[in-house]
Design a protein around this motif. Structure first.
Motif, PDB file in Angstrom:
ATOM      1  N   HIS A 103       0.815  -1.223   0.000  1.00 50.20           N
ATOM      2  CA  HIS A 103       0.000   0.000   0.000  1.00 50.20           C
ATOM      3  C   HIS A 103       0.843   1.265   0.000  1.00 50.20           C
ATOM      4  O   HIS A 103       0.358   2.321   0.415  1.00 50.20           O
ATOM      5  N   GLN A 104       2.081   1.196  -0.475  1.00 52.06           N
ATOM      6  CA  GLN A 104       2.977   2.352  -0.377  1.00 52.06           C
ATOM      7  C   GLN A 104       2.450   3.595  -1.073  1.00 52.06           C
ATOM      8  O   GLN A 104       2.763   4.716  -0.683  1.00 52.06           O
ATOM      9  N   HIS A 105       1.615   3.417  -2.080  1.00 52.69           N
ATOM     10  CA  HIS A 105       1.081   4.581  -2.803  1.00 52.69           C
ATOM     11  C   HIS A 105      -0.374   4.869  -2.438  1.00 52.69           C
ATOM     12  O   HIS A 105      -1.003   5.707  -3.069  1.00 52.69           O
ATOM     13  N   ASP A 106      -0.891   4.163  -1.440  1.00 48.23           N
ATOM     14  CA  ASP A 106      -2.273   4.363  -1.022  1.00 48.23           C
ATOM     15  C   ASP A 106      -2.340   5.371   0.125  1.00 48.23           C
ATOM     16  O   ASP A 106      -1.492   5.362   1.015  1.00 48.23           O
ATOM     17  N   SER A 107      -3.373   6.151   0.115  1.00 55.92           N
ATOM     18  CA  SER A 107      -3.556   7.109   1.201  1.00 55.92           C
ATOM     19  C   SER A 107      -4.010   6.423   2.487  1.00 55.92           C
ATOM     20  O   SER A 107      -3.943   7.013   3.558  1.00 55.92           O
ATOM     21  N   ASP A 108      -4.455   5.177   2.382  1.00 61.08           N
ATOM     22  CA  ASP A 108      -4.968   4.482   3.564  1.00 61.08           C
ATOM     23  C   ASP A 108      -3.955   3.526   4.206  1.00 61.08           C
ATOM     24  O   ASP A 108      -4.324   2.674   5.000  1.00 61.08           O
ATOM     25  N   LEU A 109      -2.667   3.683   3.921  1.00 53.88           N
ATOM     26  CA  LEU A 109      -1.634   2.842   4.531  1.00 53.88           C
ATOM     27  C   LEU A 109      -1.721   2.905   6.054  1.00 53.88           C
ATOM     28  O   LEU A 109      -1.679   1.864   6.727  1.00 53.88           O
ATOM     29  N   TRP A 111      -4.247   3.473   7.932  1.00 58.70           N
ATOM     30  CA  TRP A 111      -5.407   2.718   8.406  1.00 58.70           C
ATOM     31  C   TRP A 111      -5.075   1.230   8.467  1.00 58.70           C
ATOM     32  O   TRP A 111      -5.391   0.556   9.450  1.00 58.70           O
TER      33      TRP A 111
END
Length: 159
Positions: A103-109, A111
């Motif tokens: 999830h390195q590029h996800d805003s929800d890392l 979470w």
């Protein structure tokens, strides 16, 4: 991990299906009283499991999160069969590393990282699983351990 277990079942010639439960509930928005869309997931699982069994599948490998014994009973009812539950356990630092790579590029890392810690506490007291497998080893070894424990659990007398 579930796909690796599926690969082992292919090698053993066992008719099976691997189901990522996240995809059975993946729609937005979620109802306020069911933030993880459990009700939708269970309805979809029931239909999908029935279709796979009709197609000749003998084993279902489900990848997902069980938070309570009551949920465990609901999943068993949805698939219409005995459920054997494996808890994959890894140190939170290992889980965090995996989450960062996934999830390195996800805003929800953040979470996901917080949820992993929350689930670890929940699992420690819920006792939903039949067995626990160390998941901080290579995937092929995890899959083999899952299969070995699964076979052992099937040989145990029930109730």
């Amino acid at each position: 991990m579930a796909e690796a277990v599926g690969a082992r079942l292919v090698q053993a010639g066992v008719p099976h299906a691997v189901i990522d439960l996240d995809w059975l509930r993946h729609c937005r928005p979620s109802p306020a009283d069911d933030p993880f869309h459990l009700e939708l997931e269970l309805r979809n699982l029931s239909a999908v499991a029935r279709n796979y069994v009709d197609a000749g599948v003998q084993r279902l490998v489900l990848a997902g999160v069980l938070e309570s014994r009551a949920d465990r009973a609901r999943y068993a009812e949805a698939i219409g069969a005995k459920l054997t539950v494996c808890r994959l356990k890894a140190d939170l630092t290992v889980i965090r590393k995996r989450l960062v790579s996934r999830h390195q590029h996800d805003s929800d890392l953040g979470w996901h990282v917080n949820r992993a810690a929350e689930l670890e506490k929940l699992f420690a007291s819920a006792w939903v699983e039949d067995f626990v497998v160390a998941a901080d080893q290579p995937v092929a070894e995890v899959a083999q351990d899952v299969i070995s424990w699964w076979l052992a659990a099937e040989r145990l007398p029930t109730g």
